[in-house]
Structure formats: C-alpha cells, structure tokens
Write a protein that holds these residues in place. Structure first.
Motif, PDB file in Angstrom:
ATOM      1  N   LEU A 141      24.513  88.035 -40.672  1.00 16.87           N
ATOM      2  CA  LEU A 141      23.579  88.913 -39.977  1.00 16.87           C
ATOM      3  C   LEU A 141      24.298  89.826 -38.990  1.00 16.87           C
ATOM      4  O   LEU A 141      23.966  91.020 -38.872  1.00 16.87           O
ATOM      5  CB  LEU A 141      22.523  88.074 -39.252  1.00 16.87           C
ATOM      6  N   ASP A 142      25.284  89.288 -38.273  1.00 18.81           N
ATOM      7  CA  ASP A 142      26.018  90.107 -37.311  1.00 18.81           C
ATOM      8  C   ASP A 142      26.779  91.226 -38.007  1.00 18.81           C
ATOM      9  O   ASP A 142      26.777  92.376 -37.560  1.00 18.81           O
ATOM     10  CB  ASP A 142      26.981  89.247 -36.494  1.00 18.81           C
ATOM     11  N   VAL A 143      27.449  90.907 -39.111  1.00 16.72           N
ATOM     12  CA  VAL A 143      28.177  91.932 -39.850  1.00 16.72           C
ATOM     13  C   VAL A 143      27.211  92.960 -40.429  1.00 16.72           C
ATOM     14  O   VAL A 143      27.499  94.162 -40.446  1.00 16.72           O
ATOM     15  CB  VAL A 143      29.043  91.300 -40.960  1.00 16.72           C
ATOM     16  N   GLY A 144      26.055  92.506 -40.883  1.00 16.30           N
ATOM     17  CA  GLY A 144      25.048  93.443 -41.359  1.00 16.30           C
ATOM     18  C   GLY A 144      24.625  94.410 -40.269  1.00 16.30           C
ATOM     19  O   GLY A 144      24.459  95.612 -40.514  1.00 16.30           O
ATOM     20  N   ASP A 145      24.473  93.902 -39.045  1.00 17.30           N
ATOM     21  CA  ASP A 145      24.129  94.773 -37.921  1.00 17.30           C
ATOM     22  C   ASP A 145      25.241  95.788 -37.657  1.00 17.30           C
ATOM     23  O   ASP A 145      24.975  96.968 -37.385  1.00 17.30           O
ATOM     24  CB  ASP A 145      23.895  93.938 -36.659  1.00 17.30           C
ATOM     25  N   ILE A 146      26.496  95.327 -37.709  1.00 14.31           N
ATOM     26  CA  ILE A 146      27.628  96.227 -37.466  1.00 14.31           C
ATOM     27  C   ILE A 146      27.661  97.327 -38.514  1.00 14.31           C
ATOM     28  O   ILE A 146      27.810  98.515 -38.199  1.00 14.31           O
ATOM     29  CB  ILE A 146      28.953  95.435 -37.460  1.00 14.31           C
ATOM     30  N   ASP A 147      27.506  96.953 -39.771  1.00 14.21           N
ATOM     31  CA  ASP A 147      27.547  97.947 -40.838  1.00 14.21           C
ATOM     32  C   ASP A 147      26.358  98.902 -40.756  1.00 14.21           C
ATOM     33  O   ASP A 147      26.500 100.102 -41.010  1.00 14.21           O
ATOM     34  CB  ASP A 147      27.579  97.259 -42.201  1.00 14.21           C
ATOM     35  N   ASP A 148      25.187  98.382 -40.392  1.00 13.12           N
ATOM     36  CA  ASP A 148      24.029  99.255 -40.207  1.00 13.12           C
ATOM     37  C   ASP A 148      24.287 100.258 -39.096  1.00 13.12           C
ATOM     38  O   ASP A 148      23.929 101.436 -39.201  1.00 13.12           O
ATOM     39  CB  ASP A 148      22.786  98.437 -39.873  1.00 13.12           C
ATOM     40  N   GLY A 149      24.913  99.779 -38.022  1.00 11.79           N
ATOM     41  CA  GLY A 149      25.214 100.666 -36.900  1.00 11.79           C
ATOM     42  C   GLY A 149      26.196 101.754 -37.255  1.00 11.79           C
ATOM     43  O   GLY A 149      26.186 102.840 -36.662  1.00 11.79           O
ATOM     44  N   ASN A 150      27.047 101.472 -38.265  1.00 12.89           N
ATOM     45  CA  ASN A 150      28.014 102.471 -38.706  1.00 12.89           C
ATOM     46  C   ASN A 150      27.442 103.404 -39.765  1.00 12.89           C
ATOM     47  O   ASN A 150      28.170 104.226 -40.329  1.00 12.89           O
ATOM     48  CB  ASN A 150      29.259 101.783 -39.283  1.00 12.89           C
ATOM     49  N   ASP A 151      26.137 103.226 -40.084  1.00 15.24           N
ATOM     50  CA  ASP A 151      25.480 104.070 -41.080  1.00 15.24           C
ATOM     51  C   ASP A 151      26.138 103.974 -42.446  1.00 15.24           C
ATOM     52  O   ASP A 151      26.287 104.952 -43.167  1.00 15.24           O
ATOM     53  CB  ASP A 151      25.468 105.548 -40.639  1.00 15.24           C
ATOM     54  N   GLY A 152      26.537 102.759 -42.791  1.00 16.79           N
ATOM     55  CA  GLY A 152      27.142 102.593 -44.102  1.00 16.79           C
ATOM     56  C   GLY A 152      27.145 101.146 -44.517  1.00 16.79           C
ATOM     57  O   GLY A 152      27.031 100.254 -43.692  1.00 16.79           O
ATOM     58  N   ASP A 153      27.306 100.900 -45.810  1.00 20.27           N
ATOM     59  CA  ASP A 153      27.374  99.540 -46.321  1.00 20.27           C
ATOM     60  C   ASP A 153      28.762  98.964 -46.176  1.00 20.27           C
ATOM     61  O   ASP A 153      28.962  97.767 -46.263  1.00 20.27           O
ATOM     62  CB  ASP A 153      26.979  99.505 -47.809  1.00 20.27           C
ATOM     63  N   ASN A 154      29.763  99.813 -45.954  1.00 16.99           N
ATOM     64  CA  ASN A 154      31.141  99.356 -45.862  1.00 16.99           C
ATOM     65  C   ASN A 154      31.771  99.975 -44.632  1.00 16.99           C
ATOM     66  O   ASN A 154      31.939 101.185 -44.550  1.00 16.99           O
ATOM     67  CB  ASN A 154      31.923  99.764 -47.120  1.00 16.99           C
ATOM     68  N   ALA A 155      32.142  99.111 -43.670  1.00 13.20           N
ATOM     69  CA  ALA A 155      32.673  99.631 -42.411  1.00 13.20           C
ATOM     70  C   ALA A 155      33.985 100.366 -42.598  1.00 13.20           C
ATOM     71  O   ALA A 155      34.393 101.157 -41.757  1.00 13.20           O
ATOM     72  CB  ALA A 155      32.859  98.485 -41.405  1.00 13.20           C
ATOM     73  N   THR A 156      34.709 100.139 -43.696  1.00 13.52           N
ATOM     74  CA  THR A 156      35.973 100.830 -43.908  1.00 13.52           C
ATOM     75  C   THR A 156      35.749 102.275 -44.343  1.00 13.52           C
ATOM     76  O   THR A 156      36.644 103.098 -44.232  1.00 13.52           O
ATOM     77  CB  THR A 156      36.823 100.109 -44.969  1.00 13.52           C
TER      78      THR A 156
END
Length: 210
Positions: A70-85
């Motif tokens: 869930l935390d990683v999902g929040d981070i990726d959502d915040g980056n406006d993408g499915d993949n933070a890279t």
C-alpha cells in the motif's frame, strides 16, 4: 472449519484478511489481533483467517507485506505513474510536493494504516522471528525513495533514502502518537510541503569530504 470454495479465491481473500488485520491493530493494538477477530472484521466465515495464515506470526507477516504494498502504491500514485523509475519528480520542488502529499494522506485518510505500521514495527523489535520480514517490507519503499533521490542527483541515493525514511517516520510518529499529537492542529499541506522541502534538501546535501 469453513474453507474457500475454490483455490482461485485465495489471493483476494488474503488481501481482505490482511486489510482487516491492519485495521484491528490500528484500533486495538496487537492485543486485538486474533484469528477470530479478523474473521469478524473481514466478515468471513469462522476459521477463514486460520486457513490462510495458520499462526499469528504468519498473520503479522501478511500485514507487513500488505503495508509495504500500500505504501509503494501511494508513492507511485504520487509520482503520477505506475513505475517510479519512469515517472519521478523533475526537481526538488516537485519532490517536496510529492512527499508532502504522501504525508498529508498518511496523516488523514491513511492514519489508521500508519498507526498499525508503528505497532507492528514494535512487535518485530520484540520478536527476532519477525525482524527479517519487517526489514524486507521496509526495503521496498526505501528502494522507491532511492530511485527518486538518484534522479535528483543524490551522491549516495540509498544512504539518502535511509535518512529520508527515518525523518518521514519521525514526523509521522510525532503527529500521530507524539506527546503533542492530540493538541496539534489538523494537517496542513503548506506546512507539510515546507517540512518536506527541508527533509529533501538535507537528504541531498553532499556529505563532508565528498
């Protein structure tokens, strides 16, 4: 004991159980985490939780894994993408806005989840059997943070991510459970953005001698 009708229901059922367990820990602490209580909270037939997670340790491990997801999902959502890279903040100001948004979410709609995470972290400190699982779960979000900090020019992104995670946890704990938590005003996005900006600047600061 009731069991699921088909094996294909297992992944969804495990997630439902983990979410219910996290909610119980947030509300009542570890003393409230029993297989029977999770069955009730998840509105599942008696015995469902013990079918998927035979021991209390296995249930706690499932909570760690779900919290990390869930935390990683929040981070990726915040980056406006499915993949933070492939979708990272373009500069420090954008990164501060993303981190502030995460903090605001975790202090409001995600408050219960963060309280549960702190409770479960303390349990791992008391139980050596759980510590490796907590470590693995925690590394997932730190890896995302390291990717973002590397893109922003961190000399040592993993080290910077460890510092940023520690400061983020400290801020969350202070606002959720610290001595002044109950007397603080409601979370304010502008104030959190200023705090996030300072944390990111500090994490990216070049260490002496480098």
């Amino acid at each position: 004991m009731s069991t699921p009708s088909t094996p294909s229901s297992a992944p969804d059922r495990r997630t439902v159980i983990a979410d219910a367990a996290i909610g119980l820990v947030a509300a009542a602490g570890l003393r409230g985490l029993t297989h029977r209580a999770v069955d009730g909270a998840a509105v599942l037939p008696a015995g469902s939780t013990s079918y998927y997670f035979r021991t209390r340790t296995a249930l706690i491990v499932a909570c760690y894994q779900r919290l990390a997801e869930l935390d990683v999902g929040d981070i990726d959502d915040g980056n406006d993408g499915d993949n933070a890279t492939t979708a990272v903040p373009s500069d420090r100001e954008a990164a501060a806005a993303v981190l502030a948004g995460l903090l605001y979410r975790w202090l409001t709609v995600g408050r219960a989840r963060q309280l549960a995470r702190f409770e479960l972290s303390l349990e791992a400190a008391r139980n050596p059997e759980l510590e490796p699982e907590l470590h693995r779960a925690g590394q997932v979000a730190r890896a995302r943070a390291a990717e973002i900090l590397a893109a922003l020019g961190a000399d040592r992104p993993q080290e910077a991510a460890e510092l940023l995670a520690a400061w983020t946890d400290g801020l969350l704990y202070d606002r959720l459970a610290g001595a002044l938590a109950r007397s603080r005003p409601a979370p304010d996005l502008d104030e959190l953005t200023a705090a996030a900006r300072r944390m990111i600047d500090a994490a990216l600061a070049r260490a002496p001698g480098h």
